[in-house]
Design a protein around this motif. Structure first.
Motif, PDB file in Angstrom:
ATOM      1  N   ARG A  27       0.832  -1.209   0.000  1.00  0.00           N
ATOM      2  CA  ARG A  27       0.000   0.000   0.000  1.00  0.00           C
ATOM      3  C   ARG A  27       0.864   1.254   0.000  1.00  0.00           C
ATOM      4  O   ARG A  27       0.576   2.225  -0.701  1.00  0.00           O
ATOM      5  N   ARG A  29       3.903   1.529  -1.222  1.00  0.00           N
ATOM      6  CA  ARG A  29       4.525   1.658  -2.537  1.00  0.00           C
ATOM      7  C   ARG A  29       3.548   2.234  -3.555  1.00  0.00           C
ATOM      8  O   ARG A  29       3.892   3.120  -4.331  1.00  0.00           O
ATOM      9  N   VAL A  30       2.299   1.788  -3.528  1.00  0.00           N
ATOM     10  CA  VAL A  30       1.291   2.311  -4.452  1.00  0.00           C
ATOM     11  C   VAL A  30       1.005   3.778  -4.149  1.00  0.00           C
ATOM     12  O   VAL A  30       0.877   4.602  -5.062  1.00  0.00           O
ATOM     13  N   ARG A  31       0.913   4.140  -2.859  1.00  0.00           N
ATOM     14  CA  ARG A  31       0.693   5.540  -2.496  1.00  0.00           C
ATOM     15  C   ARG A  31       1.840   6.414  -3.002  1.00  0.00           C
ATOM     16  O   ARG A  31       1.623   7.521  -3.500  1.00  0.00           O
ATOM     17  N   LEU A  33       3.755   5.808  -5.619  1.00  0.00           N
ATOM     18  CA  LEU A  33       3.631   5.925  -7.066  1.00  0.00           C
ATOM     19  C   LEU A  33       2.557   6.927  -7.458  1.00  0.00           C
ATOM     20  O   LEU A  33       2.703   7.667  -8.432  1.00  0.00           O
ATOM     21  N   TRP A  34       1.459   6.971  -6.716  1.00  0.00           N
ATOM     22  CA  TRP A  34       0.376   7.889  -7.052  1.00  0.00           C
ATOM     23  C   TRP A  34       0.711   9.327  -6.718  1.00  0.00           C
ATOM     24  O   TRP A  34       0.078  10.246  -7.220  1.00  0.00           O
ATOM     25  N   THR A  35       1.698   9.563  -5.860  1.00  0.00           N
ATOM     26  CA  THR A  35       2.040  10.933  -5.497  1.00  0.00           C
ATOM     27  C   THR A  35       3.217  11.470  -6.299  1.00  0.00           C
ATOM     28  O   THR A  35       3.736  12.526  -5.974  1.00  0.00           O
ATOM     29  N   SER A  52       0.469  13.634 -16.850  1.00  0.00           N
ATOM     30  CA  SER A  52      -0.265  13.171 -15.680  1.00  0.00           C
ATOM     31  C   SER A  52       0.114  11.727 -15.389  1.00  0.00           C
ATOM     32  O   SER A  52       1.036  11.184 -15.976  1.00  0.00           O
ATOM     33  N   MET A  53      -0.632  11.113 -14.486  1.00  0.00           N
ATOM     34  CA  MET A  53      -0.388   9.706 -14.181  1.00  0.00           C
ATOM     35  C   MET A  53      -0.775   8.808 -15.348  1.00  0.00           C
ATOM     36  O   MET A  53      -0.450   7.639 -15.357  1.00  0.00           O
ATOM     37  N   ALA A  58       4.611   6.619 -16.895  1.00  0.00           N
ATOM     38  CA  ALA A  58       4.037   6.402 -15.565  1.00  0.00           C
ATOM     39  C   ALA A  58       3.241   5.100 -15.537  1.00  0.00           C
ATOM     40  O   ALA A  58       3.317   4.339 -14.572  1.00  0.00           O
ATOM     41  N   ILE A  59       2.491   4.836 -16.590  1.00  0.00           N
ATOM     42  CA  ILE A  59       1.726   3.583 -16.651  1.00  0.00           C
ATOM     43  C   ILE A  59       2.678   2.403 -16.734  1.00  0.00           C
ATOM     44  O   ILE A  59       2.478   1.381 -16.080  1.00  0.00           O
ATOM     45  N   LEU A  62       4.031   1.635 -13.389  1.00  0.00           N
ATOM     46  CA  LEU A  62       3.019   1.182 -12.432  1.00  0.00           C
ATOM     47  C   LEU A  62       2.534  -0.238 -12.711  1.00  0.00           C
ATOM     48  O   LEU A  62       2.229  -0.985 -11.787  1.00  0.00           O
TER      49      LEU A  62
END
Length: 92
Positions: A27, A29-31, A33-35, A52-53, A58-59, A62
């Motif tokens: 969780r 690590r995902v947070r 990546l999203w920031t 953007s993301m 970025a994709i 991820l």
């Protein structure tokens, strides 16, 4: 009989704690990546696909962390391209 039935209460507690810590790490690590900060486009506005993301890099960064078939597929693709690059470098 399954392995789960033969575990002691202490072993089950240790396994549960280990899984809880691994989930918390995922969780986090995902947070992270999203920031990631978005890069501004040339005109100062954020373009949906490039700044953007949803940008391709970025994709791509991820996808290997996504659980399930999509994550497995992207990890295999990444491994395959790495092997192909290595083969090209070896022959060059």
């Amino acid at each position: 009989m399954s392995d789960h039935a033969t575990l002691t209460a202490e072993d089950r507690g240790a396994r549960r704690e280990r899984l809880r810590l691994l989930c918390a790490a995922d969780r986090a690590r995902v947070r992270l990546l999203w920031t990631l900060p978005a890069r501004p486009a040339n005109n100062g506005k954020l373009d949906f696909w490039s700044g953007s993301m949803m940008a391709v890099p970025a994709i791509g960064a991820l996808l290997p962390h996504v659980p399930g078939p999509i994550g497995r597929w992207s990890r295999r693709l990444r491994t395959g391209t790495s092997l192909l690059r290595s083969a090209f470098r070896a022959t060059a």
